[in-house]
Design an enzyme around this catalytic site. Sequence first.
Site, PDB file in Angstrom:
ATOM      1  N   ASP A   1       0.888  -1.168   0.000  1.00  0.00           N
ATOM      2  CA  ASP A   1       0.000   0.000   0.000  1.00  0.00           C
ATOM      3  C   ASP A   1       0.918   1.206   0.000  1.00  0.00           C
ATOM      4  O   ASP A   1       1.557   1.501   1.015  1.00  0.00           O
ATOM      5  CB  ASP A   1      -0.900  -0.007   1.236  1.00  0.00           C
ATOM      6  CG  ASP A   1      -1.773   1.236   1.349  1.00  0.00           C
ATOM      7  OD1 ASP A   1      -1.626   2.176   0.531  1.00  0.00           O
ATOM      8  OD2 ASP A   1      -2.610   1.294   2.279  1.00  0.00           O
ATOM      9  N   VAL A   2       1.009   1.907  -1.132  1.00  0.00           N
ATOM     10  CA  VAL A   2       2.005   2.971  -1.255  1.00  0.00           C
ATOM     11  C   VAL A   2       1.755   4.132  -0.307  1.00  0.00           C
ATOM     12  O   VAL A   2       2.658   4.941  -0.066  1.00  0.00           O
ATOM     13  CB  VAL A   2       2.096   3.506  -2.710  1.00  0.00           C
ATOM     14  CG1 VAL A   2       2.569   2.414  -3.646  1.00  0.00           C
ATOM     15  CG2 VAL A   2       0.777   4.117  -3.168  1.00  0.00           C
TER      16      VAL A   2
ATOM     17  N   ASN B   1       4.973   3.845  -9.997  1.00  0.00           N
ATOM     18  CA  ASN B   1       3.898   3.935 -10.986  1.00  0.00           C
ATOM     19  C   ASN B   1       2.514   4.059 -10.372  1.00  0.00           C
ATOM     20  O   ASN B   1       1.616   4.642 -10.994  1.00  0.00           O
ATOM     21  CB  ASN B   1       3.950   2.700 -11.899  1.00  0.00           C
ATOM     22  CG  ASN B   1       2.672   2.510 -12.669  1.00  0.00           C
ATOM     23  OD1 ASN B   1       2.375   3.240 -13.611  1.00  0.00           O
ATOM     24  ND2 ASN B   1       1.871   1.528 -12.253  1.00  0.00           N
TER      25      ASN B   1
ATOM     26  N   TYR C   1      -6.094  15.768 -10.250  1.00  0.00           N
ATOM     27  CA  TYR C   1      -5.093  14.843 -10.790  1.00  0.00           C
ATOM     28  C   TYR C   1      -3.905  15.613 -11.347  1.00  0.00           C
ATOM     29  O   TYR C   1      -2.743  15.256 -11.100  1.00  0.00           O
ATOM     30  CB  TYR C   1      -5.748  14.002 -11.887  1.00  0.00           C
ATOM     31  CG  TYR C   1      -4.852  12.966 -12.515  1.00  0.00           C
ATOM     32  CD1 TYR C   1      -4.437  11.849 -11.793  1.00  0.00           C
ATOM     33  CD2 TYR C   1      -4.450  13.089 -13.842  1.00  0.00           C
ATOM     34  CE1 TYR C   1      -3.636  10.878 -12.388  1.00  0.00           C
ATOM     35  CE2 TYR C   1      -3.648  12.125 -14.435  1.00  0.00           C
ATOM     36  CZ  TYR C   1      -3.238  11.031 -13.707  1.00  0.00           C
ATOM     37  OH  TYR C   1      -2.442  10.067 -14.283  1.00  0.00           O
TER      38      TYR C   1
ATOM     39  N   LYS D   1       0.003  15.242 -10.122  1.00  0.00           N
ATOM     40  CA  LYS D   1       1.055  14.811 -11.037  1.00  0.00           C
ATOM     41  C   LYS D   1       2.102  15.908 -11.246  1.00  0.00           C
ATOM     42  O   LYS D   1       3.277  15.608 -11.507  1.00  0.00           O
ATOM     43  CB  LYS D   1       0.447  14.361 -12.362  1.00  0.00           C
ATOM     44  CG  LYS D   1      -0.310  13.045 -12.255  1.00  0.00           C
ATOM     45  CD  LYS D   1       0.589  11.910 -11.757  1.00  0.00           C
ATOM     46  CE  LYS D   1      -0.092  10.569 -11.788  1.00  0.00           C
ATOM     47  NZ  LYS D   1       0.804   9.449 -11.400  1.00  0.00           N
TER      48      LYS D   1
ATOM     49  N   THR E   1      -5.999   2.098 -21.234  1.00  0.00           N
ATOM     50  CA  THR E   1      -6.041   1.063 -20.209  1.00  0.00           C
ATOM     51  C   THR E   1      -7.382   1.185 -19.490  1.00  0.00           C
ATOM     52  O   THR E   1      -8.215   2.043 -19.826  1.00  0.00           O
ATOM     53  CB  THR E   1      -4.903   1.260 -19.198  1.00  0.00           C
ATOM     54  OG1 THR E   1      -5.059   2.574 -18.623  1.00  0.00           O
ATOM     55  CG2 THR E   1      -3.548   1.148 -19.862  1.00  0.00           C
TER      56      THR E   1
END
Length: 267
Positions: free
Chosen positions: A65-66, A92, A161, A165, A198
């Site tokens: 779990d990052v 990632n 987002y 980023k 994706t």
Amino acid sequence: MSVYDLTGRKAVVTGGARGLGEGMARALARAGAAVVIADIREDLGKVTAGSLRDAGARAEFVTLDVTAEDSWAQAVPQAIAYLGGLDILVNNAGIEITSLLVDIDAADIRRMLEVNVLGTALGLKHGLRAMRPGGPAGSGGAIVNVASVAATIAFPGIAGYSATKSAVDRLTRVAAMESGRLGYGVRVNCVYPGLVPTEMGNQLAQDMATVGLFPSAQEAATAVVGLTPLGRLGEVPDIADAVVFLASDGARFITGAGLPVDGGMGM
């Protein structure tokens, strides 16, 4: 031997169970690296690792779990024990939650901050500690963070987002400076992927239609293509091969850089 040959290298890919992360893990393995897939999705991660082994690669899965410090503290030693070292870390793992600014939900922003920003920061922390001199791996290496073309353009519906980023980009550059100044021997770079169909990319296109920015998901994707000089959406290998490059000796004098892999969309 090609400078892109990663034979003998040991890599960890976060969020490697599916999507872009899976593609990156496969590309690293094809280049010769042994790979640990670190993901919160244990079932998918084990299947992906097994598929890599079936293809002849050395691969394993560890739960990560990052967003959790203790999870990193367990996962990195587990990966090093399996691999016999650590040369490459690909940060990632990330999430995207679409919303117009007038409709943002505080919980959604916090979640993206936790996964995209905190998750990357903790990855840098534990990756650098492992690979720097005196660390449990201790031979230097390369860290590749996954930012986004969203960090370089103003596209509607993805303010939160985009902000997170953009933070990944800044974390990358500061980490590269610290690593260089302190003699860690770890290069730190990031990639800015364009839209790739994706599961996450397709959901983004659908969300664009849901919030009323485009009549349909197809028209949202078409709009992205229209903003892309190369005239198409990205494909998983486009991004994965760029990660292999930054992890390889072909990028041996590159650190603190952001590599656009977006067909020119962010120029």
